[in-house]
Design a protein around this motif. Structure first.
Motif, mmCIF file in Angstrom:
data_model
loop_
_atom_site.group_PDB
_atom_site.id
_atom_site.type_symbol
_atom_site.label_atom_id
_atom_site.label_comp_id
_atom_site.label_asym_id
_atom_site.label_seq_id
_atom_site.Cartn_x
_atom_site.Cartn_y
_atom_site.Cartn_z
ATOM 1 N N THR A 154 12.519 -11.128 0.280
ATOM 2 C CA THR A 154 11.791 -10.258 1.285
ATOM 3 C C THR A 154 11.969 -9.340 1.138
ATOM 4 O O THR A 154 11.099 -8.260 1.915
ATOM 5 N N GLU A 155 13.288 -8.611 0.254
ATOM 6 C CA GLU A 155 13.570 -6.916 0.342
ATOM 7 C C GLU A 155 12.483 -6.816 -0.434
ATOM 8 O O GLU A 155 12.058 -5.548 -0.453
ATOM 9 N N LEU A 156 12.278 -7.293 -2.245
ATOM 10 C CA LEU A 156 11.384 -5.923 -2.485
ATOM 11 C C LEU A 156 9.582 -6.074 -1.486
ATOM 12 O O LEU A 156 9.229 -4.928 -1.665
ATOM 13 N N VAL A 157 9.549 -6.930 -0.952
ATOM 14 C CA VAL A 157 7.519 -7.616 0.267
ATOM 15 C C VAL A 157 7.936 -5.625 0.784
ATOM 16 O O VAL A 157 7.036 -5.010 0.420
ATOM 17 N N GLU A 158 8.699 -5.240 1.407
ATOM 18 C CA GLU A 158 8.945 -4.611 2.001
ATOM 19 C C GLU A 158 9.325 -3.311 1.449
ATOM 20 O O GLU A 158 8.875 -2.578 2.123
ATOM 21 N N LYS A 159 10.447 -3.253 0.502
ATOM 22 C CA LYS A 159 10.387 -1.778 -0.278
ATOM 23 C C LYS A 159 8.747 -1.455 -0.816
ATOM 24 O O LYS A 159 8.805 -0.509 -0.654
ATOM 25 N N GLU A 160 7.679 -2.060 -1.082
ATOM 26 C CA GLU A 160 6.673 -2.648 -1.665
ATOM 27 C C GLU A 160 5.939 -1.596 -0.287
ATOM 28 O O GLU A 160 4.920 -1.402 -0.850
ATOM 29 N N PHE A 161 5.311 -2.789 0.795
ATOM 30 C CA PHE A 161 4.846 -1.674 1.371
ATOM 31 C C PHE A 161 5.409 -0.715 1.956
ATOM 32 O O PHE A 161 3.353 -0.309 2.574
ATOM 33 N N TRP A 162 5.832 -0.731 2.202
ATOM 34 C CA TRP A 162 5.781 0.701 2.629
ATOM 35 C C TRP A 162 5.725 2.103 1.275
ATOM 36 O O TRP A 162 5.166 3.339 2.136
ATOM 37 N N ARG A 163 5.654 1.698 0.386
ATOM 38 C CA ARG A 163 5.011 2.074 -0.835
ATOM 39 C C ARG A 163 4.217 2.675 -0.810
ATOM 40 O O ARG A 163 3.322 3.466 -1.149
ATOM 41 N N ILE A 164 3.160 1.772 -0.442
ATOM 42 C CA ILE A 164 1.615 0.826 -0.869
ATOM 43 C C ILE A 164 1.685 2.352 0.797
ATOM 44 O O ILE A 164 0.290 2.748 0.277
ATOM 45 N N VAL A 165 1.580 1.879 1.553
ATOM 46 C CA VAL A 165 1.052 2.626 3.076
ATOM 47 C C VAL A 165 1.312 4.545 2.946
ATOM 48 O O VAL A 165 0.016 4.449 3.710
ATOM 49 N N SER A 166 2.089 5.038 2.241
ATOM 50 C CA SER A 166 2.307 6.483 1.546
ATOM 51 C C SER A 166 1.515 6.593 0.669
ATOM 52 O O SER A 166 1.605 7.622 0.587
ATOM 53 N N SER A 167 0.814 5.766 0.375
ATOM 54 C CA SER A 167 0.008 6.244 -1.011
ATOM 55 C C SER A 167 -1.226 6.304 -0.871
ATOM 56 O O SER A 167 -1.585 5.835 -0.596
ATOM 57 N N ILE A 168 -2.054 7.684 -1.119
ATOM 58 C CA ILE A 168 -3.374 8.162 -1.221
ATOM 59 C C ILE A 168 -4.872 7.812 -1.998
ATOM 60 O O ILE A 168 -5.118 7.205 -2.035
ATOM 61 N N ASP A 169 -3.350 6.494 -3.584
ATOM 62 C CA ASP A 169 -4.431 6.509 -4.684
ATOM 63 C C ASP A 169 -5.111 5.147 -4.920
ATOM 64 O O ASP A 169 -4.933 4.753 -5.646
ATOM 65 N N GLU A 170 -3.585 4.034 -3.903
ATOM 66 C CA GLU A 170 -3.940 2.711 -4.004
ATOM 67 C C GLU A 170 -4.126 2.332 -3.025
ATOM 68 O O GLU A 170 -3.436 2.459 -1.759
ATOM 69 N N ASP A 171 -5.476 1.770 -2.910
ATOM 70 C CA ASP A 171 -6.052 0.480 -1.890
ATOM 71 C C ASP A 171 -5.940 -0.717 -1.847
ATOM 72 O O ASP A 171 -5.981 -1.619 -3.195
ATOM 73 N N VAL A 172 -4.577 -1.583 -1.523
ATOM 74 C CA VAL A 172 -4.666 -2.625 -0.871
ATOM 75 C C VAL A 172 -5.130 -3.029 0.060
ATOM 76 O O VAL A 172 -4.748 -2.672 1.420
ATOM 77 N N THR A 173 -5.718 -4.305 0.279
ATOM 78 C CA THR A 173 -6.494 -4.964 1.416
ATOM 79 C C THR A 173 -6.107 -6.089 1.672
ATOM 80 O O THR A 173 -5.805 -6.892 0.219
ATOM 81 N N VAL A 174 -5.713 -6.326 2.743
ATOM 82 C CA VAL A 174 -5.316 -7.838 2.925
ATOM 83 C C VAL A 174 -6.510 -8.003 4.585
ATOM 84 O O VAL A 174 -6.694 -7.603 4.721
ATOM 85 N N GLU A 175 -6.454 -9.787 4.351
ATOM 86 C CA GLU A 175 -6.791 -10.028 6.113
ATOM 87 C C GLU A 175 -5.582 -10.716 6.861
ATOM 88 O O GLU A 175 -4.733 -10.841 6.950
ATOM 89 N N TYR A 176 -5.962 -10.300 7.804
ATOM 90 C CA TYR A 176 -4.949 -11.319 9.429
ATOM 91 C C TYR A 176 -5.930 -11.638 10.294
ATOM 92 O O TYR A 176 -6.842 -10.902 11.023
ATOM 93 N N GLY A 177 -5.794 -13.133 10.573
ATOM 94 C CA GLY A 177 -5.760 -13.661 11.774
ATOM 95 C C GLY A 177 -5.381 -13.572 12.989
ATOM 96 O O GLY A 177 -3.970 -13.960 13.038
ATOM 97 N N ALA A 178 -5.765 -12.438 13.766
ATOM 98 C CA ALA A 178 -5.072 -11.970 15.207
ATOM 99 C C ALA A 178 -5.902 -12.161 16.220
ATOM 100 O O ALA A 178 -7.224 -12.694 16.392
ATOM 101 N N ASP A 179 -4.466 -12.770 17.615
ATOM 102 C CA ASP A 179 -5.274 -12.852 18.857
ATOM 103 C C ASP A 179 -6.107 -14.399 18.888
ATOM 104 O O ASP A 179 -7.424 -13.684 20.050
ATOM 105 N N LEU A 180 -6.398 -15.184 18.029
ATOM 106 C CA LEU A 180 -6.102 -16.095 18.267
ATOM 107 C C LEU A 180 -6.051 -17.013 19.547
ATOM 108 O O LEU A 180 -5.066 -17.876 19.780
ATOM 109 N N HIS A 181 -7.276 -17.371 20.430
ATOM 110 C CA HIS A 181 -6.899 -18.312 21.731
ATOM 111 C C HIS A 181 -5.929 -19.314 21.811
ATOM 112 O O HIS A 181 -6.630 -20.799 21.312
#
Length: 500
Positions: A343-370
């Motif tokens: 889990t620590e590796l996922v967290e570290k990689e997440f904050w690295r990705i979101v701060s990068s203008i060079d890397e596009d990582v796209t995921v999907e998220y099912g939200a607000d399912l009533h």
């Protein structure tokens, strides 16, 4: 009363029958400062398109140059003229994290002169005296085309009009395998640039400045003409059909001539005509696709920035299909079985990705399912075929379907079924999917139950520090709040807790 470990209600949703359409999340567009940088690059790219060129981000010290940070620091130091006159380019390089003694400062000046100064001229509306511009040094490093070529496992749909989808599609069509080489930095692709003699560089640089000045003049002309627009409209109405010149659209708006038709460009925005050789800088070839004249681009750039939000994916998933896709993504990304990724590796990689203008990582998220539409993960009193154990969980006070309507719950005084408060919502995430910083509805408390799957990481701010949190966000990203004052209500922006 059950202990926390023993309270394990069954998951009652049929994973093969529950269907939903997720949202698309491009991770580096979620982080506030990274989004500002990407917005800035989009503005520069649009400016370059006016000249029939493509933005090529320079490589400095084998890394893409952060044009936004360079522009910001130079302006903080007093602007281009002050930084050059007071010899502050080494200081600018140090502030950007480059080591001293590598002549990085002079390279930064060259890149600023070529890419950012013409853009400053355009935005400020200044008129540049081209005769007094110092010539550029004859020795200069070439530009490296830097495509943000995507490490995406989930590619954005091609039918969307979103900025990142358009950029991705353009990079796909413009990429040339024969001239590109792989890069270990997030799948970025670099290719060699065309050779350009110093004389041609100098001419191109002066053309860009003249072009910027003309665009600024066009902007002023448009602003002045807005005040007398009603007069023109009245005059045209009085003149009737005689006020319209059908040949006007075939005359170049720069030279007022209609010859050399093979070099005449027709604007796709206003039908105005321009010779390719009358533009500044002149175009060598007819551009492919849509083309906008300088006045249309000025008008386009003056429009307010579109509010940022999430797109809906084009594909509908069952819960089973989404789980299989999510596991495959995580396994491929970290190159190891899903259950072995810390889990620590996922967290570290997440904050690295979101701060990068060079890397596009796209995921999907099912939200607000009533839960009234998709069903609840908890057993309910109305669920068919309840066992005695299931009946106990269906009646439990900790069942999120029951919690809002308990006798001592303040929500019991609300008669309406408020989605997400009195009626629970269900969320389906995957690796790197996120729910952004936000206040809970009506500043109430939040309670969640993880039915199954990988662990979640939460970040919280005490309610007593909410105003300080908002001030910190606004001071760190004023550009975003200027264009979208209710940004924090949209649930689309994050910022690294270490920065906050």
């Amino acid at each position: 009363m059950h202990t926390l470990q023993s309270w394990q209600p069954p998951f009652t949703v049929d994973v093969e029958k529950l269907t939903f359409t997720p949202r698309i999340q491009r991770l580096n567009e979620l982080e506030a400062e990274t989004r500002i940088k990407l917005n800035f690059l989009d503005q520069i790219a649009k400016f370059c398109e006016l000249q029939g060129t493509t933005l090529k981000i320079p490589m400095v010290e084998r890394k893409p140059l952060d044009l936004y940070t360079l522009h910001k620091i130079v302006n903080q130091e007093g602007g281009l003229e002050v930084v050059t006159k007071e010899r502050k380019w080494s200081k600018v390089a140090c502030r950007m994290g480059y080591q001293q003694g590598k002549s990085v400062g002079s390279n930064l000046r060259t890149h600023y002169d070529r890419l950012l100064y013409p853009f400053d001229v355009y935005r400020s509306g200044k008129v540049v005296d081209l005769a007094n511009i110092d010539p550029e040094p004859s020795e200069d490093c070439e530009y490296e085309p830097h495509c943000i070529e995507s490490r995406q496992q989930v590619q954005p749909p091609m039918t969307t009009t979103a900025r990142r989808s358009q950029r991705f599609a353009q990079q796909q069509s413009n990429s040339k395998p024969a001239s590109t080489t792989g890069s270990s930095a997030g799948g970025s692709v670099r290719g060699s640039s065309d050779e350009m003699s110093p004389g041609k560089k100098e001419l191109r640089h002066r053309n860009m400045l003249e072009f910027a000045s003309k665009l600024a003049a066009a902007a002023r002309e448009q602003a002045a003409s807005n005040g007398s627009a009603w007069k023109e409209e009245k005059s045209a109405a009085a003149g009737g059909a005689h006020g319209y010149d059908p040949m006007a659209k075939y005359i170049c708006h720069m030279c007022n001539r209609g010859d050399v038709e093979e070099s005449m460009l027709l604007c796709d925005g206003c039908d105005a005509s321009y010779h390719t050789f009358c533009l500044m800088p002149p175009l060598q070839d007819i551009p492919k696709g849509d083309w906008r004249c300088p006045k249309c681009i000025v008008e386009e750039n003056s429009k307010p920035v579109e509010a940022f939000g999430f797109e809906q994916a084009q594909r509908e998933y069952t819960l089973q299909q989404f789980g299989e896709m999510a596991d495959q993504f995580k396994s491929n990304y970290f190159n190891m079985p899903v259950h072995l990724v810390p889990t620590e590796l996922v967290e570290k990689e997440f904050w690295r990705i979101v701060s990068s203008i060079d890397e596009d990582v796209t995921v999907e998220y099912g939200a607000d399912l009533h839960t009234m539409d998709h069903g609840s993960g908890f057993p309910t009193k109305s669920s068919p075929y309840l066992t005695s154990s299931d009946q106990e969980y269906a009646e439990s006070s900790w069942n999120l379907n029951n919690l809002p309507v308990l006798d001592e719950s303040i929500l019991g005084h609300i008669n309406a079924d408020i989605s997400g408060m009195k009626v629970p919502w269900m969320y389906v995430g995957m690796c790197f999917a996120t729910f952004c910083w936000h206040n809970e509805d009506h500043w109430s408390y939040s309670i969640n139950y993880l039915h199954w799957g990988e662990p979640k990481t939460w970040y919280g701010v005490p309610g007593s520090r909410a105003e300080e949190f908002e001030l910190a966000m606004k001071s760190a990203a004023p550009e975003l709040f200027h264009s979208q004052p209710d940004l924090l209500h949209q649930l689309v922006t994050i910022m690294n807790p270490n920065i906050l």
